[in-house]
Write an enzyme that holds these catalytic residues in place. Structure first.
Site, PDB file in Angstrom:
ATOM      1  N   TYR A 130      15.406  29.567  10.168  1.00 23.42           N
ATOM      2  CA  TYR A 130      14.391  30.199  10.611  1.00 23.42           C
ATOM      3  C   TYR A 130      14.436  29.647  12.824  1.00 23.42           C
ATOM      4  CZ  TYR A 130      12.674  30.572   5.976  1.00 23.42           C
ATOM      5  OH  TYR A 130      12.503  31.218   4.475  1.00 23.42           O
ATOM      6  N   LYS A 169       0.879  -1.296  -0.298  1.00 22.45           N
ATOM      7  CA  LYS A 169       0.439   0.252  -0.285  1.00 22.45           C
ATOM      8  C   LYS A 169       0.674   1.085   0.163  1.00 22.45           C
ATOM      9  CE  LYS A 169      -0.140  -0.265   5.179  1.00 22.45           C
ATOM     10  NZ  LYS A 169      -0.996  -0.771   6.441  1.00 22.45           N
TER      11      LYS A 169
HETATM   12  C1  PLP Z   1      -0.324  -2.219   7.156  1.00 18.96           C
HETATM   13  C2  PLP Z   1      -1.028  -3.646   7.178  1.00 18.96           C
HETATM   14  C3  PLP Z   1       0.030  -4.071   7.181  1.00 18.96           C
HETATM   15  C4  PLP Z   1       1.194  -4.610   7.072  1.00 18.96           C
HETATM   16  O1  PLP Z   1       2.103  -4.040   8.388  1.00 18.96           O
HETATM   17  P1  PLP Z   1       3.769  -3.689   8.463  1.00 18.96           P
HETATM   18  O2  PLP Z   1       3.646  -2.779  10.628  1.00 18.96           O
HETATM   19  O3  PLP Z   1       3.906  -2.794   8.044  1.00 18.96           O
HETATM   20  O4  PLP Z   1       4.561  -4.817   8.540  1.00 18.96           O
HETATM   21  C5  PLP Z   1      -0.751  -5.447   7.649  1.00 18.96           C
HETATM   22  N1  PLP Z   1      -1.795  -5.708   8.027  1.00 18.96           N
HETATM   23  C6  PLP Z   1      -2.949  -4.986   6.995  1.00 18.96           C
HETATM   24  C7  PLP Z   1      -4.077  -4.984   7.268  1.00 18.96           C
HETATM   25  C8  PLP Z   1      -2.822  -3.519   7.220  1.00 18.96           C
HETATM   26  O5  PLP Z   1      -3.206  -2.269   6.918  1.00 18.96           O
END
Ligand code: PLP
Length: 353
Positions: free
Chosen positions: A251, A34
Protein backbone atom coordinates in the site's frame (compact mmCIF):
# COMPACT_ATOMS: atom_id res chain seq x y z
CA UNK A 1 -3.86 -26.20 7.88
CA UNK A 2 -4.46 -23.01 9.89
CA UNK A 3 -2.66 -19.83 8.92
CA UNK A 4 0.91 -20.30 10.16
CA UNK A 5 1.13 -17.43 12.68
CA UNK A 6 1.38 -18.29 16.36
CA UNK A 7 2.69 -16.94 19.66
CA UNK A 8 4.59 -19.54 21.64
CA UNK A 9 4.94 -19.05 25.40
CA UNK A 10 8.07 -20.36 27.10
CA UNK A 11 6.95 -21.18 30.63
CA UNK A 12 10.47 -21.96 31.83
CA UNK A 13 11.50 -18.44 30.81
CA UNK A 14 8.73 -17.05 33.04
CA UNK A 15 10.10 -19.07 35.96
CA UNK A 16 13.62 -17.91 35.14
CA UNK A 17 12.61 -14.24 35.06
CA UNK A 18 10.84 -14.62 38.40
CA UNK A 19 14.13 -15.92 39.79
CA UNK A 20 15.90 -12.83 38.42
CA UNK A 21 13.38 -10.70 40.32
CA UNK A 22 13.84 -12.86 43.42
CA UNK A 23 17.61 -12.42 43.38
CA UNK A 24 17.19 -8.64 43.14
CA UNK A 25 15.13 -8.15 46.28
CA UNK A 26 14.20 -9.56 49.65
CA UNK A 27 10.67 -8.12 49.39
CA UNK A 28 7.65 -10.28 48.64
CA UNK A 29 6.80 -10.48 44.94
CA UNK A 30 3.41 -9.44 43.60
CA UNK A 31 3.55 -10.59 39.96
CA UNK A 32 1.53 -8.24 37.75
CA UNK A 33 -0.71 -10.25 35.43
CA UNK A 34 -3.10 -7.55 34.21
CA UNK A 35 -4.11 -7.45 30.53
CA UNK A 36 -4.30 -11.23 30.25
CA UNK A 37 -0.80 -11.40 31.73
CA UNK A 38 0.51 -8.90 29.18
CA UNK A 39 -0.98 -11.07 26.44
CA UNK A 40 0.59 -14.33 27.66
CA UNK A 41 -2.59 -15.94 29.06
CA UNK A 42 -3.80 -15.52 32.64
CA UNK A 43 -3.91 -19.08 33.92
CA UNK A 44 -0.78 -20.45 32.29
CA UNK A 45 1.16 -17.41 33.49
CA UNK A 46 -0.14 -17.61 37.05
CA UNK A 47 0.72 -21.33 37.10
CA UNK A 48 4.28 -20.73 35.89
CA UNK A 49 4.68 -17.92 38.43
CA UNK A 50 3.11 -19.89 41.26
CA UNK A 51 6.14 -19.22 43.47
CA UNK A 52 5.20 -15.51 43.63
CA UNK A 53 3.58 -14.38 46.90
CA UNK A 54 0.87 -12.42 45.11
CA UNK A 55 -0.76 -11.53 41.81
CA UNK A 56 -1.97 -8.09 40.74
CA UNK A 57 -4.71 -7.70 38.16
CA UNK A 58 -7.67 -5.52 37.24
CA UNK A 59 -10.79 -7.61 36.74
CA UNK A 60 -12.46 -9.06 39.80
CA UNK A 61 -13.76 -11.96 37.69
CA UNK A 62 -10.19 -12.97 36.84
CA UNK A 63 -9.27 -12.84 40.52
CA UNK A 64 -12.25 -15.05 41.39
CA UNK A 65 -11.24 -17.45 38.62
CA UNK A 66 -7.73 -17.74 40.06
CA UNK A 67 -9.12 -18.36 43.55
CA UNK A 68 -11.44 -21.03 42.21
CA UNK A 69 -8.51 -22.67 40.43
CA UNK A 70 -6.85 -23.02 43.82
CA UNK A 71 -4.34 -20.14 43.87
CA UNK A 72 -3.72 -19.23 47.53
CA UNK A 73 -1.63 -16.08 46.97
CA UNK A 74 -2.61 -12.50 47.78
CA UNK A 75 -4.74 -11.37 44.81
CA UNK A 76 -4.82 -7.59 44.42
CA UNK A 77 -7.24 -5.55 42.31
CA UNK A 78 -5.01 -2.72 41.07
CA UNK A 79 -7.81 -0.23 40.34
CA UNK A 80 -9.94 -1.40 43.26
CA UNK A 81 -13.67 -2.05 43.09
CA UNK A 82 -15.89 -0.50 40.44
CA UNK A 83 -19.17 -1.29 42.21
CA UNK A 84 -20.70 -2.64 45.40
CA UNK A 85 -21.12 -5.96 43.58
CA UNK A 86 -17.36 -6.19 43.12
CA UNK A 87 -16.90 -5.39 46.76
CA UNK A 88 -19.24 -8.17 47.80
CA UNK A 89 -16.85 -10.64 46.14
CA UNK A 90 -13.82 -9.49 48.13
CA UNK A 91 -14.59 -11.21 51.39
CA UNK A 92 -16.05 -14.32 49.80
CA UNK A 93 -12.83 -14.91 47.82
CA UNK A 94 -10.33 -13.21 50.13
CA UNK A 95 -9.28 -10.62 47.56
CA UNK A 96 -7.26 -7.51 48.31
CA UNK A 97 -8.31 -4.23 46.71
CA UNK A 98 -6.73 -0.86 46.09
CA UNK A 99 -8.65 2.11 47.45
CA UNK A 100 -7.76 5.30 45.58
CA UNK A 101 -10.86 7.55 45.59
CA UNK A 102 -13.36 8.97 48.09
CA UNK A 103 -16.02 7.06 46.12
CA UNK A 104 -14.32 3.77 46.91
CA UNK A 105 -14.06 4.78 50.58
CA UNK A 106 -17.80 5.44 50.56
CA UNK A 107 -18.39 2.01 48.97
CA UNK A 108 -16.37 0.53 51.80
CA UNK A 109 -18.48 2.39 54.36
CA UNK A 110 -21.63 0.95 52.80
CA UNK A 111 -20.14 -2.53 52.99
CA UNK A 112 -22.54 -4.49 55.11
CA UNK A 113 -20.24 -7.13 56.56
CA UNK A 114 -17.52 -7.21 59.15
CA UNK A 115 -15.14 -9.62 57.45
CA UNK A 116 -11.47 -8.79 57.42
CA UNK A 117 -10.76 -6.99 54.16
CA UNK A 118 -7.25 -6.29 52.92
CA UNK A 119 -7.02 -2.75 51.59
CA UNK A 120 -4.13 -1.25 49.67
CA UNK A 121 -4.30 2.51 50.11
CA UNK A 122 -2.92 4.25 47.06
CA UNK A 123 -1.02 7.47 47.61
CA UNK A 124 -0.47 9.92 44.76
CA UNK A 125 3.20 10.79 45.14
CA UNK A 126 3.48 12.73 41.90
CA UNK A 127 2.27 10.68 38.98
CA UNK A 128 -1.15 12.35 39.33
CA UNK A 129 -3.10 9.44 37.96
CA UNK A 130 -4.55 7.43 40.86
CA UNK A 131 -4.36 7.93 44.59
CA UNK A 132 -5.04 10.22 47.53
CA UNK A 133 -2.97 13.37 47.92
CA UNK A 134 -0.30 13.08 50.62
CA UNK A 135 -2.10 15.60 52.84
CA UNK A 136 -5.26 13.45 52.77
CA UNK A 137 -3.46 10.31 53.96
CA UNK A 138 -3.95 10.93 57.72
CA UNK A 139 -7.74 11.30 57.37
CA UNK A 140 -8.06 8.28 55.07
CA UNK A 141 -5.83 6.15 57.30
CA UNK A 142 -7.95 7.20 60.27
CA UNK A 143 -11.11 6.03 58.54
CA UNK A 144 -9.57 2.75 57.41
CA UNK A 145 -8.12 1.94 60.83
CA UNK A 146 -11.49 2.59 62.46
CA UNK A 147 -13.40 0.61 59.86
CA UNK A 148 -14.85 -2.65 61.22
CA UNK A 149 -14.47 -4.50 57.89
CA UNK A 150 -10.81 -3.58 57.27
CA UNK A 151 -8.30 -6.03 58.71
CA UNK A 152 -5.08 -4.87 57.12
CA UNK A 153 -3.85 -1.80 55.24
CA UNK A 154 -0.88 -1.76 52.86
CA UNK A 155 0.45 1.59 51.67
CA UNK A 156 1.29 1.86 48.01
CA UNK A 157 2.32 4.28 45.30
CA UNK A 158 3.46 4.07 41.66
CA UNK A 159 6.36 5.76 39.86
CA UNK A 160 5.86 7.90 36.76
CA UNK A 161 9.41 7.60 35.46
CA UNK A 162 11.01 4.58 36.96
CA UNK A 163 13.59 4.43 34.19
CA UNK A 164 16.13 6.49 36.07
CA UNK A 165 16.70 6.71 39.80
CA UNK A 166 16.68 10.52 39.53
CA UNK A 167 13.09 10.43 38.33
CA UNK A 168 12.01 8.27 41.25
CA UNK A 169 13.76 10.05 44.10
CA UNK A 170 11.23 12.89 44.45
CA UNK A 171 8.26 10.54 44.49
CA UNK A 172 9.98 8.22 46.98
CA UNK A 173 10.59 11.14 49.33
CA UNK A 174 7.00 12.34 48.99
CA UNK A 175 5.63 8.85 49.69
CA UNK A 176 7.98 8.15 52.60
CA UNK A 177 7.04 11.45 54.20
CA UNK A 178 3.30 10.83 53.79
CA UNK A 179 3.40 7.32 55.27
CA UNK A 180 6.10 7.80 57.92
CA UNK A 181 3.69 7.79 60.89
CA UNK A 182 2.14 4.40 60.06
CA UNK A 183 3.12 0.86 60.78
CA UNK A 184 1.92 -0.86 57.65
CA UNK A 185 3.46 -2.78 54.77
CA UNK A 186 4.65 -0.68 51.82
CA UNK A 187 4.66 -1.31 48.07
CA UNK A 188 6.19 0.98 45.46
CA UNK A 189 8.36 -0.75 42.91
CA UNK A 190 7.49 -1.80 39.36
CA UNK A 191 10.11 -3.69 37.28
CA UNK A 192 12.32 -0.65 36.75
CA UNK A 193 12.41 0.28 40.43
CA UNK A 194 12.91 -3.35 41.39
CA UNK A 195 15.98 -3.55 39.17
CA UNK A 196 17.51 -0.12 39.82
CA UNK A 197 16.15 1.44 42.96
CA UNK A 198 16.52 -0.81 46.03
CA UNK A 199 15.63 2.06 48.38
CA UNK A 200 12.08 1.70 47.05
CA UNK A 201 11.60 -2.04 47.45
CA UNK A 202 9.52 -1.82 50.63
CA UNK A 203 7.66 -5.00 51.61
CA UNK A 204 6.06 -5.90 48.27
CA UNK A 205 7.50 -5.32 44.80
CA UNK A 206 5.21 -5.36 41.75
CA UNK A 207 7.15 -6.50 38.67
CA UNK A 208 5.32 -6.86 35.39
CA UNK A 209 7.28 -6.41 32.17
CA UNK A 210 10.53 -7.97 33.40
CA UNK A 211 8.73 -11.25 34.13
CA UNK A 212 7.80 -11.39 30.44
CA UNK A 213 11.45 -10.98 29.49
CA UNK A 214 11.48 -7.40 28.34
CA UNK A 215 13.59 -4.50 29.60
CA UNK A 216 11.97 -1.53 31.33
CA UNK A 217 14.99 0.61 30.37
CA UNK A 218 16.03 2.36 27.15
CA UNK A 219 19.72 1.99 27.90
CA UNK A 220 19.92 -1.67 28.99
CA UNK A 221 18.71 -4.69 27.07
CA UNK A 222 16.71 -7.56 28.53
CA UNK A 223 19.65 -9.84 27.78
CA UNK A 224 22.00 -7.60 29.75
CA UNK A 225 19.55 -7.84 32.65
CA UNK A 226 19.65 -11.63 32.44
CA UNK A 227 16.01 -11.86 31.30
CA UNK A 228 14.74 -14.42 28.80
CA UNK A 229 12.01 -13.70 26.25
CA UNK A 230 8.77 -15.47 27.10
CA UNK A 231 6.64 -14.90 23.99
CA UNK A 232 7.97 -15.72 20.53
CA UNK A 233 5.74 -14.63 17.66
CA UNK A 234 6.37 -16.67 14.52
CA UNK A 235 4.85 -17.11 11.10
CA UNK A 236 5.96 -18.17 7.62
CA UNK A 237 6.68 -16.80 4.19
CA UNK A 238 3.57 -17.41 2.09
CA UNK A 239 4.77 -15.88 -1.21
CA UNK A 240 7.97 -14.71 -2.86
CA UNK A 241 8.18 -11.83 -5.34
CA UNK A 242 11.01 -10.82 -7.64
CA UNK A 243 11.14 -7.04 -7.99
CA UNK A 244 12.85 -5.18 -10.84
CA UNK A 245 14.62 -1.88 -10.26
CA UNK A 246 12.04 0.87 -9.71
CA UNK A 247 9.19 -1.42 -8.64
CA UNK A 248 7.49 -0.70 -5.33
CA UNK A 249 5.85 -2.78 -2.59
CA UNK A 250 2.51 -2.74 -0.84
CA UNK A 251 0.00 0.00 0.00
CA UNK A 252 1.21 3.44 -0.92
CA UNK A 253 4.30 1.96 -2.58
CA UNK A 254 6.45 3.41 0.19
CA UNK A 255 9.40 1.16 -0.58
CA UNK A 256 10.82 0.92 -4.11
CA UNK A 257 13.69 -1.29 -5.21
CA UNK A 258 16.92 0.37 -6.42
CA UNK A 259 17.94 -2.82 -8.15
CA UNK A 260 16.44 -6.25 -8.72
CA UNK A 261 15.62 -7.89 -5.41
CA UNK A 262 13.75 -10.84 -3.89
CA UNK A 263 11.17 -10.19 -1.25
CA UNK A 264 9.12 -12.47 0.98
CA UNK A 265 5.49 -11.96 1.98
CA UNK A 266 4.85 -12.97 5.61
CA UNK A 267 1.48 -14.03 7.05
CA UNK A 268 1.44 -11.39 9.78
CA UNK A 269 -0.05 -7.91 9.80
CA UNK A 270 -1.65 -5.33 12.02
CA UNK A 271 -4.76 -7.52 12.15
CA UNK A 272 -2.59 -9.86 14.23
CA UNK A 273 -1.27 -7.05 16.41
CA UNK A 274 1.96 -6.38 14.55
CA UNK A 275 2.52 -2.60 14.66
CA UNK A 276 1.45 -0.80 11.50
CA UNK A 277 3.94 1.94 12.32
CA UNK A 278 6.90 -0.42 11.98
CA UNK A 279 8.80 1.33 9.20
CA UNK A 280 11.00 -0.17 6.49
CA UNK A 281 14.03 -1.58 8.29
CA UNK A 282 12.29 -3.08 11.31
CA UNK A 283 14.28 -6.21 12.22
CA UNK A 284 12.83 -9.66 11.54
CA UNK A 285 14.31 -13.19 11.36
CA UNK A 286 13.83 -15.47 8.34
CA UNK A 287 15.10 -19.02 8.86
CA UNK A 288 16.81 -17.66 11.96
CA UNK A 289 18.72 -15.01 10.01
CA UNK A 290 18.26 -11.34 10.57
CA UNK A 291 16.76 -9.21 7.82
CA UNK A 292 14.34 -6.25 7.60
CA UNK A 293 10.77 -5.37 6.80
CA UNK A 294 10.01 -3.40 3.63
CA UNK A 295 7.19 -0.94 2.95
CA UNK A 296 3.94 -0.64 4.83
CA UNK A 297 2.54 -3.32 7.11
CA UNK A 298 -0.92 -4.33 5.89
CA UNK A 299 -3.74 -6.00 7.82
CA UNK A 300 -2.75 -9.59 7.12
CA UNK A 301 0.74 -9.38 5.63
CA UNK A 302 4.08 -7.69 5.71
CA UNK A 303 7.05 -7.80 3.36
CA UNK A 304 10.63 -8.74 4.13
CA UNK A 305 13.93 -8.40 2.31
CA UNK A 306 15.24 -11.79 1.12
CA UNK A 307 18.25 -10.20 -0.60
CA UNK A 308 20.87 -11.99 1.45
CA UNK A 309 18.79 -15.12 2.05
CA UNK A 310 18.91 -17.13 -1.15
CA UNK A 311 17.64 -20.27 0.63
CA UNK A 312 14.45 -18.61 1.87
CA UNK A 313 11.29 -19.83 0.14
CA UNK A 314 7.56 -20.19 0.66
CA UNK A 315 7.27 -22.01 3.99
CA UNK A 316 10.44 -20.52 5.50
CA UNK A 317 9.98 -19.71 9.18
CA UNK A 318 9.78 -16.09 10.28
CA UNK A 319 10.28 -14.73 13.80
CA UNK A 320 8.61 -11.37 14.37
CA UNK A 321 9.91 -11.10 17.98
CA UNK A 322 10.98 -13.26 20.89
CA UNK A 323 13.77 -15.86 21.00
CA UNK A 324 16.59 -14.52 18.84
CA UNK A 325 15.03 -11.10 18.25
CA UNK A 326 14.31 -8.78 21.15
CA UNK A 327 10.77 -7.41 21.23
CA UNK A 328 12.25 -4.21 22.63
CA UNK A 329 14.15 -3.69 19.39
CA UNK A 330 11.02 -4.24 17.31
CA UNK A 331 9.04 -1.90 19.56
CA UNK A 332 11.65 0.83 19.22
CA UNK A 333 11.60 0.54 15.42
CA UNK A 334 7.80 0.94 15.54
CA UNK A 335 7.87 3.93 17.89
CA UNK A 336 6.24 2.07 20.75
CA UNK A 337 7.11 -0.10 23.76
CA UNK A 338 7.08 -3.85 24.26
CA UNK A 339 4.15 -3.57 26.70
CA UNK A 340 1.90 -2.41 23.89
CA UNK A 341 3.05 -5.05 21.40
CA UNK A 342 2.42 -7.80 23.95
CA UNK A 343 -1.04 -6.61 24.99
CA UNK A 344 -2.44 -5.90 21.56
CA UNK A 345 -1.82 -9.28 20.01
CA UNK A 346 -5.25 -10.05 18.55
CA UNK A 347 -7.59 -12.95 19.24
CA UNK A 348 -6.94 -14.58 15.88
CA UNK A 349 -3.35 -15.41 16.85
CA UNK A 350 -3.19 -18.80 18.59
CA UNK A 351 -1.21 -18.59 21.81
CA UNK A 352 0.41 -21.95 22.52
CA UNK A 353 2.90 -23.40 25.00
C1 PLP B 1 1.31 -2.36 35.53
C2 PLP B 1 1.71 -2.00 36.91
C3 PLP B 1 2.92 -2.48 37.47
C4 PLP B 1 3.93 -3.27 36.66
O1 PLP B 1 4.73 -2.39 35.91
P1 PLP B 1 5.94 -2.93 34.98
O2 PLP B 1 6.54 -1.69 34.42
O3 PLP B 1 5.30 -3.79 33.94
O4 PLP B 1 6.85 -3.69 35.88
C5 PLP B 1 3.18 -2.21 38.80
N1 PLP B 1 2.32 -1.47 39.54
C6 PLP B 1 1.17 -0.98 39.03
C7 PLP B 1 0.28 -0.17 39.91
C8 PLP B 1 0.84 -1.21 37.72
O5 PLP B 1 -0.30 -0.70 37.22
Amino acid sequence: MPRPIQARIDLSALEHNLQVARRSTSARIMAVIKANAYGHGLLRTASALNAAEGFALLDVRDAVRLREMGFRQTLLLLEGCFSADDMALLAAHELACVVHTPQQLAMLDAYPRREGLQVWLKVNSGMNRLGFAPQDVPAVMGRLKAHPAVREVTLMTHFASAGEAAGMAGQLECFNHAVAPYRAARSLANSAALLRFPQAHGDWVRPGIMLYGSSPFDDTSAEQLGLKPVMTLTSEIIAVQQLRAGECIGYGGTFCADAAMRIGIVACGYGDGYPRHAATGTPVLVDGQRTRTLGRVSMDMLCVDLGALSGAEVGSSVTLWGAGLSIDEVARAAGTISYELLCVLTARVPVVE
